[in-house]
Design a protein around this motif. Sequence first.
Motif, PDB file in Angstrom:
ATOM      1  N   HIS A 113       2.812  -1.566  17.903  1.00 29.38           N
ATOM      2  CA  HIS A 113       2.067  -2.613  17.202  1.00 29.38           C
ATOM      3  C   HIS A 113       1.147  -2.024  16.133  1.00 29.38           C
ATOM      4  CE1 HIS A 113       0.061  -6.387  16.408  1.00 29.38           C
ATOM      5  NE2 HIS A 113      -1.111  -5.798  16.636  1.00 29.38           N
ATOM      6  N   PHE A 114       0.319  -1.047  16.532  1.00 30.78           N
ATOM      7  CA  PHE A 114      -0.559  -0.379  15.562  1.00 30.78           C
ATOM      8  C   PHE A 114       0.212   0.828  15.014  1.00 30.78           C
ATOM      9  CE2 PHE A 114      -3.373  -2.518  18.576  1.00 30.78           C
ATOM     10  CZ  PHE A 114      -4.181  -3.246  17.720  1.00 30.78           C
ATOM     11  N   ARG A 115       1.284   0.537  14.305  1.00 28.13           N
ATOM     12  CA  ARG A 115       2.325   1.520  14.031  1.00 28.13           C
ATOM     13  C   ARG A 115       1.866   2.703  13.192  1.00 28.13           C
ATOM     14  NH1 ARG A 115       7.526   0.900  14.970  1.00 28.13           N
ATOM     15  NH2 ARG A 115       8.952   2.461  14.137  1.00 28.13           N
ATOM     16  N   HIS A 116       1.122   2.407  12.150  1.00 26.00           N
ATOM     17  CA  HIS A 116       0.791   3.452  11.181  1.00 26.00           C
ATOM     18  C   HIS A 116      -0.588   4.037  11.444  1.00 26.00           C
ATOM     19  CE1 HIS A 116       4.387   2.547   8.978  1.00 26.00           C
ATOM     20  NE2 HIS A 116       4.035   1.281   8.838  1.00 26.00           N
ATOM     21  N   GLY A 117      -0.669   5.358  11.286  1.00 26.21           N
ATOM     22  CA  GLY A 117      -1.932   6.051  11.411  1.00 26.21           C
ATOM     23  C   GLY A 117      -2.674   6.093  10.092  1.00 26.21           C
ATOM     24  N   SER A 118      -3.461   7.128   9.905  1.00 26.19           N
ATOM     25  CA  SER A 118      -4.428   7.177   8.804  1.00 26.19           C
ATOM     26  C   SER A 118      -3.905   7.810   7.521  1.00 26.19           C
ATOM     27  CB  SER A 118      -5.673   7.933   9.269  1.00 26.19           C
ATOM     28  OG  SER A 118      -5.316   9.216   9.752  1.00 26.19           O
ATOM     29  N   PHE A 119      -2.671   8.307   7.504  1.00 21.90           N
ATOM     30  CA  PHE A 119      -2.118   8.870   6.270  1.00 21.90           C
ATOM     31  C   PHE A 119      -1.594   7.729   5.398  1.00 21.90           C
ATOM     32  CE2 PHE A 119      -0.963  13.426   7.916  1.00 21.90           C
ATOM     33  CZ  PHE A 119      -2.283  13.613   8.275  1.00 21.90           C
ATOM     34  N   ALA A 120      -2.477   6.805   5.074  1.00 17.51           N
ATOM     35  CA  ALA A 120      -2.119   5.595   4.326  1.00 17.51           C
ATOM     36  C   ALA A 120      -3.381   5.043   3.676  1.00 17.51           C
ATOM     37  CB  ALA A 120      -1.505   4.556   5.256  1.00 17.51           C
ATOM     38  N   GLU A 121      -3.191   4.170   2.703  1.00 15.78           N
ATOM     39  CA  GLU A 121      -4.344   3.602   2.005  1.00 15.78           C
ATOM     40  C   GLU A 121      -5.113   2.604   2.872  1.00 15.78           C
ATOM     41  OE1 GLU A 121      -3.215   3.768  -2.696  1.00 15.78           O
ATOM     42  OE2 GLU A 121      -2.282   2.162  -1.532  1.00 15.78           O
ATOM     43  N   GLN A 122      -4.413   1.975   3.817  1.00 17.78           N
ATOM     44  CA  GLN A 122      -5.053   1.032   4.732  1.00 17.78           C
ATOM     45  C   GLN A 122      -4.523   1.267   6.137  1.00 17.78           C
ATOM     46  OE1 GLN A 122      -4.497  -3.079   3.441  1.00 17.78           O
ATOM     47  NE2 GLN A 122      -4.452  -2.438   1.302  1.00 17.78           N
ATOM     48  N   MET A 123      -5.310   0.856   7.129  1.00 17.45           N
ATOM     49  CA  MET A 123      -4.805   0.888   8.494  1.00 17.45           C
ATOM     50  C   MET A 123      -5.356  -0.292   9.290  1.00 17.45           C
ATOM     51  SD  MET A 123      -6.787   4.294   9.943  1.00 17.45           S
ATOM     52  CE  MET A 123      -5.952   4.257  11.517  1.00 17.45           C
ATOM     53  N   LEU A 124      -4.554  -0.726  10.247  1.00 16.86           N
ATOM     54  CA  LEU A 124      -4.922  -1.811  11.143  1.00 16.86           C
ATOM     55  C   LEU A 124      -5.412  -1.205  12.445  1.00 16.86           C
ATOM     56  CD1 LEU A 124      -4.702  -4.982  11.593  1.00 16.86           C
ATOM     57  CD2 LEU A 124      -2.540  -4.472  12.763  1.00 16.86           C
ATOM     58  N   VAL A 125      -6.609  -1.611  12.901  1.00 17.30           N
ATOM     59  CA  VAL A 125      -7.165  -1.073  14.148  1.00 17.30           C
ATOM     60  C   VAL A 125      -7.724  -2.219  14.983  1.00 17.30           C
ATOM     61  CG1 VAL A 125      -7.745   1.144  13.081  1.00 17.30           C
ATOM     62  CG2 VAL A 125      -9.467  -0.664  13.185  1.00 17.30           C
TER      63      VAL A 125
ATOM     64  N   MET B 286       0.848  -1.186   0.000  1.00 16.48           N
ATOM     65  CA  MET B 286       0.000   0.000   0.000  1.00 16.48           C
ATOM     66  C   MET B 286       0.885   1.238   0.000  1.00 16.48           C
ATOM     67  SD  MET B 286      -1.284   0.468   3.944  1.00 16.48           S
ATOM     68  CE  MET B 286      -0.122   0.694   5.278  1.00 16.48           C
ATOM     69  N   LYS B 287       0.285   2.373  -0.375  1.00 14.80           N
ATOM     70  CA  LYS B 287       0.988   3.644  -0.313  1.00 14.80           C
ATOM     71  C   LYS B 287       0.676   4.332   1.013  1.00 14.80           C
ATOM     72  CE  LYS B 287       1.239   4.490  -5.285  1.00 14.80           C
ATOM     73  NZ  LYS B 287       0.844   5.396  -6.398  1.00 14.80           N
ATOM     74  N   ALA B 288       1.687   5.013   1.536  1.00 14.57           N
ATOM     75  CA  ALA B 288       1.523   5.718   2.806  1.00 14.57           C
ATOM     76  C   ALA B 288       2.446   6.921   2.822  1.00 14.57           C
ATOM     77  CB  ALA B 288       1.837   4.793   3.982  1.00 14.57           C
ATOM     78  N   ALA B 289       2.036   7.957   3.579  1.00 14.85           N
ATOM     79  CA  ALA B 289       2.873   9.144   3.766  1.00 14.85           C
ATOM     80  C   ALA B 289       3.694   8.918   5.031  1.00 14.85           C
ATOM     81  CB  ALA B 289       2.009  10.389   3.902  1.00 14.85           C
ATOM     82  N   ILE B 290       4.995   8.697   4.873  1.00 13.59           N
ATOM     83  CA  ILE B 290       5.861   8.266   5.969  1.00 13.59           C
ATOM     84  C   ILE B 290       6.692   9.424   6.500  1.00 13.59           C
ATOM     85  CG2 ILE B 290       7.745   6.715   6.635  1.00 13.59           C
ATOM     86  CD1 ILE B 290       5.119   5.268   6.139  1.00 13.59           C
ATOM     87  N   LEU B 291       6.736   9.521   7.832  1.00 12.10           N
ATOM     88  CA  LEU B 291       7.632  10.455   8.511  1.00 12.10           C
ATOM     89  C   LEU B 291       8.860   9.666   8.947  1.00 12.10           C
ATOM     90  CD1 LEU B 291       7.987  13.369   9.649  1.00 12.10           C
ATOM     91  CD2 LEU B 291       7.059  12.490  11.811  1.00 12.10           C
ATOM     92  N   GLU B 292       9.991   9.971   8.338  1.00 11.76           N
ATOM     93  CA  GLU B 292      11.240   9.271   8.656  1.00 11.76           C
ATOM     94  C   GLU B 292      11.889   9.832   9.915  1.00 11.76           C
ATOM     95  OE1 GLU B 292      12.556   6.671   7.333  1.00 11.76           O
ATOM     96  OE2 GLU B 292      11.542   6.415   5.403  1.00 11.76           O
TER      97      GLU B 292
END
Length: 361
Positions: A118-130, A1-7
């Motif tokens: 564990h729920f590493r990525h937030g909503s600036f992505a095409e998918q998210m795990l909740v 998936m695509k996501a906006a990542i903060l490095e």
Amino acid sequence: MKAAILEAFGSPLALQTIPDPVLGTGEVVVDVIATRVLSYMGEILSGARGYTLPLPAAPGVGAIGRVRALGPDATRLKVGDWVCCDATIRSRDDAVTPDIALQGLTTRSEGGLKLQRHFRHGSFAEQMLVPTENAIPIGMIEAEEAGRWCGLGMCLVPYAGLLAADLRAGETVVVNGATGGFGSAGVAVALALGAGRVVATGRNEAALADLQRRFDGRLRTARMTGDEEADRQRILETTTAPIDCVLDLLPPQASVAQVRTAALAVRPGGTVVLMGGVGMGGGEPLALPYPWLMTNNITIRGQWMYPRDAIPRMVGLVRSGLLDLGQFAVTEFGLDQVNEAVTHAAAHAGPFQTTVLRPDR
């Protein structure tokens, strides 16, 4: 998936392709259709707010989306259901004092940091795990409405404060800091809940006039000048009824004197709910007089975020027509425009303005 990542804090968000979420028991994968961009997201990404977010990660708090995949413990949700993704993740192994993380944003404890990893990525992505319980059904909507439904996020915070105050229909409420995003939403929610009178305070005369234009005769405004005693008198003069509740939603840059101005206007036996950001960056403490608190039976209540049942209750207010999400002016950006969206959100932080990211586009 695509996501906006903060490095790293201080760097721009970068659009990347990362692995899709891996579904586990007690979890749901959601296709993110729309997500609100906080007005202060730029301060979070720069590190100025000191938020705790393990990097690299996709930030972003809360979302409107559709269920993509379900764990075996989901009994009501179905693939394709429209849901509001609650960003407030609570640990499940302590019912009294759970650890809490705001997914894609921050946490305040070591246990919360474990949740965040564990729920590493937030909503600036095409998918998210909740977590399963964080995917709240909102009923059928059209895809073009998803951005407007992001207004739920602005309304949930003041709604929690009014629930904490046990607001009853017909009571009088002061919304302190009503010309900001959360404050103006608080005015709308208080009226939707049946407040007999809402007093909106703020320094911005034009914003106060706009609130008066939007709402019915149950709203009164009180422009604050910085003179504590005169401002408090101005609040009291807006209504003949005693003030049952003060909901403070002032931002971090406000002073404790502005909080105290409204708090001391509450009636004997009244409640003051603190939900703003005053003092988070340091400064003098909030000084409220002990004899006044004690002899007048005043309740002071701090409230952070909202209870689990707040979202379905809020959806009910919207579906019934009591709360109109059409009040929000929505500006939408695609995922590849995420940095422009962050800049826009900071510049358009006024009442009923919402900047939305659309990962589906």
